[in-house]
Every structure is written in structure tokens, then in C-alpha cells.
Design a protein around this motif. Sequence first.
Motif, short mmCIF file in Angstrom:
data_model
loop_
_atom_site.label_atom_id
_atom_site.label_comp_id
_atom_site.label_asym_id
_atom_site.label_seq_id
_atom_site.Cartn_x
_atom_site.Cartn_y
_atom_site.Cartn_z
N HIS A 18 -1.29 4.26 7.25
CA HIS A 18 -0.03 3.73 6.73
C HIS A 18 0.70 4.70 5.82
N THR A 19 0.38 5.97 5.90
CA THR A 19 1.05 6.94 5.03
C THR A 19 2.16 7.64 5.78
N SER A 27 6.66 0.61 7.19
CA SER A 27 5.30 0.56 6.66
C SER A 27 5.30 0.12 5.19
N MET A 35 2.04 4.90 12.34
CA MET A 35 2.16 3.82 11.37
C MET A 35 1.02 2.82 11.51
N GLU A 64 0.82 -1.21 0.00
CA GLU A 64 0.00 0.00 0.00
C GLU A 64 0.86 1.26 0.00
N THR A 66 8.29 4.86 8.07
CA THR A 66 7.84 4.88 6.69
C THR A 66 8.42 3.69 5.94
N TYR A 107 3.08 -3.23 4.92
CA TYR A 107 1.72 -3.02 4.43
C TYR A 107 1.68 -2.94 2.93
#
Length: 163
Positions: A100-101, A159, A96, A45, A156, A163
Motif C-alpha cells: 500500500h505504499t 490507497s 496498490m 496506513e 496513491t 487503507y
Amino acid sequence: MNTLSIITIIASILGPALIFWRLAPSAIVAYAAIVFACFSGAGGEVTVSGNGMLFWGVASVIILGLQMIKIDNPLMTRLSSGYISAGAIVGGLLGMLSGHTASSIIVASALGSILGLLAYSRTPSGKGITSDRHRLGDLMGAAGLPAVVIAGMSFTALSAILY
């Protein structure tokens, strides 16, 4: 999961852990996590692009530059930096997990560092911290900015892999 993904996970965990020892190695390891996340090809993602690598690279250079300046602030102790860094790490981890950005990670990490500073001001050694606003801003810039950037890079990258 390939080898670069595993190296990314290790560097993403090691980067925030090193912040309590030294900032420069922590920033380098956290940036390495971003680079490995970009090249690992994790197609989840969240992806780390070349522009993201450039952004985090400039942020790492700013942190390394701040380390060379070494401000003269009597409020900048290992304990105050520890509170601010721990707040940024916990905030980044919650950012996080919630969204998830990179933006949610950075905002949550910044809020965590501010809450860490407030928690430190409630301790006996941090009682007089709120009396001088100028030095308080210096402390937040010298301890909070590196903590937010390192937590942002590490989480980041993590993540992007998870994800």
C-alpha cells in the motif's frame, strides 16, 4: 467517510480513465485526487503529506510540459499509447493491492508500462518497433512517463483513502 474522500475516489477512478482520451485533463484530475486525499484527513496506513503533494505537483507540471513539446515520433500512435497506458494502470492497481505504499505503486506501474510496450511490440502494427532503439526510448518517455505518473497519483490517493 466524508465528502472529500468520496471526491477522491471518483477522481482516482476518473484520472486513469481519461488517459485514453487526453493526457492533460487526466493529469489534472489525478493531481486533484492527491490534493483531496491530503485534505480529507484519512488517517489510514498511507497518508499524503504536503511534501507528497509537492512531489506529485512537479510530476504533473512535467507531464503538462511534455504535452506542449509534442515529439515527432511515428511510433507514437493511439494504439501504442493505449497499450502502454493500460499496462501502467494494471501495474499500478496490482502495486496498490500488493503493497500500500507509493513506491510499490510507482514501481509496479513502471513495470506494467514496460510490459505494455512489449505486448504492443507483439502485435502486427508494432512489429517494427524494436528496430530503432532511439525512437523506442522516445516512445517510452512520451507515453510511459505520463502513464506511470498518472497511475501513481491516482492509486496513491486511492490507497490513502481505502487503507
